[in-house]
Motif scaffolding. Structure first.
Motif, PDB file in Angstrom:
ATOM      1  N   LEU A   1      33.228   8.836  44.303  1.00  0.00           N
ATOM      2  CA  LEU A   1      32.310   8.288  45.278  1.00  0.00           C
ATOM      3  C   LEU A   1      31.676   6.787  44.628  1.00  0.00           C
ATOM      4  CD1 LEU A   1      30.211  11.207  46.479  1.00  0.00           C
ATOM      5  CD2 LEU A   1      31.680   9.878  47.825  1.00  0.00           C
ATOM      6  N   TRP A   2      31.882   6.658  43.394  1.00  0.00           N
ATOM      7  CA  TRP A   2      31.368   5.473  42.999  1.00  0.00           C
ATOM      8  C   TRP A   2      31.770   3.980  43.496  1.00  0.00           C
ATOM      9  CZ3 TRP A   2      33.815   1.588  40.166  1.00  0.00           C
ATOM     10  CH2 TRP A   2      35.062   1.908  39.831  1.00  0.00           C
ATOM     11  N   PRO A   3      33.164   3.879  43.676  1.00  0.00           N
ATOM     12  CA  PRO A   3      33.653   2.629  44.292  1.00  0.00           C
ATOM     13  C   PRO A   3      32.933   2.271  45.491  1.00  0.00           C
ATOM     14  CG  PRO A   3      35.303   3.706  43.359  1.00  0.00           C
ATOM     15  CD  PRO A   3      34.335   4.757  43.473  1.00  0.00           C
ATOM     16  N   VAL A   4      32.808   3.154  46.457  1.00  0.00           N
ATOM     17  CA  VAL A   4      32.201   2.809  47.939  1.00  0.00           C
ATOM     18  C   VAL A   4      30.910   2.678  47.740  1.00  0.00           C
ATOM     19  CG1 VAL A   4      32.143   5.220  48.587  1.00  0.00           C
ATOM     20  CG2 VAL A   4      32.253   3.238  50.172  1.00  0.00           C
TER      21      VAL A   4
ATOM     22  N   ALA B   1      36.262  -6.836  42.007  1.00  0.00           N
ATOM     23  CA  ALA B   1      36.740  -8.052  42.872  1.00  0.00           C
ATOM     24  C   ALA B   1      36.043  -8.172  44.303  1.00  0.00           C
ATOM     25  CB  ALA B   1      38.472  -8.064  43.090  1.00  0.00           C
ATOM     26  N   MET B   2      36.183  -6.767  44.896  1.00  0.00           N
ATOM     27  CA  MET B   2      35.717  -6.738  46.286  1.00  0.00           C
ATOM     28  C   MET B   2      34.002  -6.856  46.502  1.00  0.00           C
ATOM     29  SD  MET B   2      37.984  -6.559  48.354  1.00  0.00           S
ATOM     30  CE  MET B   2      39.039  -7.688  47.365  1.00  0.00           C
ATOM     31  N   ALA B   3      33.402  -6.295  45.106  1.00  0.00           N
ATOM     32  CA  ALA B   3      32.030  -6.251  45.083  1.00  0.00           C
ATOM     33  C   ALA B   3      31.442  -7.755  45.011  1.00  0.00           C
ATOM     34  CB  ALA B   3      31.549  -5.743  43.892  1.00  0.00           C
TER      35      ALA B   3
ATOM     36  N   ILE C   1      25.982  -3.610  47.095  1.00  0.00           N
ATOM     37  CA  ILE C   1      26.079  -4.910  47.452  1.00  0.00           C
ATOM     38  C   ILE C   1      25.720  -5.325  48.641  1.00  0.00           C
ATOM     39  CG2 ILE C   1      27.673  -6.669  47.319  1.00  0.00           C
ATOM     40  CD1 ILE C   1      27.247  -5.860  44.410  1.00  0.00           C
ATOM     41  N   HIS C   2      25.988  -4.754  49.662  1.00  0.00           N
ATOM     42  CA  HIS C   2      25.559  -5.221  50.897  1.00  0.00           C
ATOM     43  C   HIS C   2      24.160  -5.111  51.239  1.00  0.00           C
ATOM     44  CE1 HIS C   2      29.096  -6.332  53.029  1.00  0.00           C
ATOM     45  NE2 HIS C   2      29.853  -5.113  52.855  1.00  0.00           N
ATOM     46  N   LEU C   3      23.574  -3.987  50.631  1.00  0.00           N
ATOM     47  CA  LEU C   3      22.088  -3.609  50.791  1.00  0.00           C
ATOM     48  C   LEU C   3      20.924  -4.804  49.963  1.00  0.00           C
ATOM     49  CD1 LEU C   3      22.053   0.092  51.109  1.00  0.00           C
ATOM     50  CD2 LEU C   3      21.967  -1.531  52.850  1.00  0.00           C
ATOM     51  N   LEU C   4      21.591  -5.007  48.675  1.00  0.00           N
ATOM     52  CA  LEU C   4      20.665  -5.654  47.706  1.00  0.00           C
ATOM     53  C   LEU C   4      21.373  -7.115  47.467  1.00  0.00           C
ATOM     54  CD1 LEU C   4      20.386  -3.031  45.202  1.00  0.00           C
ATOM     55  CD2 LEU C   4      18.717  -3.286  47.209  1.00  0.00           C
ATOM     56  N   GLY C   5      22.594  -7.569  47.882  1.00  0.00           N
ATOM     57  CA  GLY C   5      23.142  -8.706  47.244  1.00  0.00           C
ATOM     58  C   GLY C   5      22.384  -9.839  47.954  1.00  0.00           C
ATOM     59  N   SER C   6      22.110  -9.745  49.349  1.00  0.00           N
ATOM     60  CA  SER C   6      21.370 -10.860  49.729  1.00  0.00           C
ATOM     61  C   SER C   6      20.100 -10.917  49.317  1.00  0.00           C
ATOM     62  CB  SER C   6      21.318 -10.653  51.453  1.00  0.00           C
ATOM     63  OG  SER C   6      20.781  -9.557  51.898  1.00  0.00           O
ATOM     64  N   ARG C   7      19.570 -10.169  48.632  1.00  0.00           N
ATOM     65  CA  ARG C   7      18.035 -10.003  48.308  1.00  0.00           C
ATOM     66  C   ARG C   7      17.930 -10.894  46.716  1.00  0.00           C
ATOM     67  NH1 ARG C   7      18.212  -6.313  51.876  1.00  0.00           N
ATOM     68  NH2 ARG C   7      16.455  -5.804  53.429  1.00  0.00           N
TER      69      ARG C   7
END
Length: 244
Positions: A6-9, A150-152, A15-21
């Motif tokens: 589960l760790w990759p997803v 790479a995707m992160a 990243i989506h939830l925290l990256g923009s912050r």
């Protein structure tokens, strides 16, 4: 079904939830971290994803009867379609914002209709990435680690750009849509396995999308991107891939 990681997803969801912050990514000129992340993403596509597409091209020519006659290099054409699709979407958003600013200079967000088209396209993109991510469960752990990294980093670049275009609308709705799309794609991969040909086609589309989505953020002169950081990220990840 065997053990599922589960760790990759979960990494991509975070990243989506925290990256923009992440405040250190914001500001002008462009953050060195964003330029470096873009370099890593592009290096992965050229050094790892495209060689896989070469294998996919051979597979499709052997297993799809119309492939050689209809389109000799159709896997690479799908990558081109991915690039062209996201280029068209980006131009539509930029043009819509420009027209809006002409009417009201206080407007800084793209129109709501454009927002949903833009987010909808990235949701599809995320769903594809989620599906391909699950399919890589069958590959060596090293391969899924490289893909996830790479995707992160690529998601960091995308999130920053989407927030720049859509401001609070992205935080309120967009990031959640992208998270759900990612999880949906991953879940479809868990429930239903499609044939190898489809996976290669989806991977090709991702490759084209990654290249365009990184370069559109790095190339505009007004962004004052850090070429050295982009080059360092690309070079370091390319060396890592070559050493494995």
């Amino acid at each position: 079904m065997g053990h599922v990681s589960l760790w990759p997803v979960l990494v991509l969801v975070l990243i989506h939830l925290l990256g923009s912050r992440l405040r250190f990514l914001h500001g002008f000129p462009r953050s060195v971290w964003l330029s470096g992340a873009g370099g890593v993403s592009v290096a992965y596509v050229f050094m790892h994803l495209f060689p896989e597409l070469h294998e996919g091209q051979e597979h499709m020519e052997e297993n799809v009867f119309w492939a050689e006659e209809f389109l000799k290099h159709h896997v690479y054409l799908v990558a081109l379609i991915g690039l062209a699709t996201f280029y068209g979407l980006e131009r539509s958003v930029v043009s819509a914002k420009r027209e809006l600013v002409k009417k009201d200079s206080r407007k800084v967000e793209a129109p709501k209709g454009v927002f949903w088209v833009h987010i909808g396209s990235f949701a599809l993109y995320n769903a594809i990435i989620g599906y391909v991510l699950f399919q890589r469960e069958e590959t060596p752990s090293q391969s899924i680690l490289l893909f996830t990294i790479a995707m992160a980093l690529h998601f960091l670049v995308n999130d920053y750009a989407l927030q720049e275009h859509h401001k609070e609308t992205y935080r309120k709705y967009g990031q959640w849509v992208l998270v759900l799309a990612l999880l949906l794609g991953w879940s479809v991969g868990y429930i239903q396995e499609v044939n190898k040909t489809t996976v290669f086609i989806l991977t090709a589309f991702i490759g084209g999308g990654v290249i365009l989505n990184v370069l559109k953020e790095e190339l505009p002169e007004e962004r004052e991107s850090r070429y050295w950081a982009f080059l360092l990220g690309a070079g370091a990840y390319a060396i890592l891939l070559l050493s494995l």
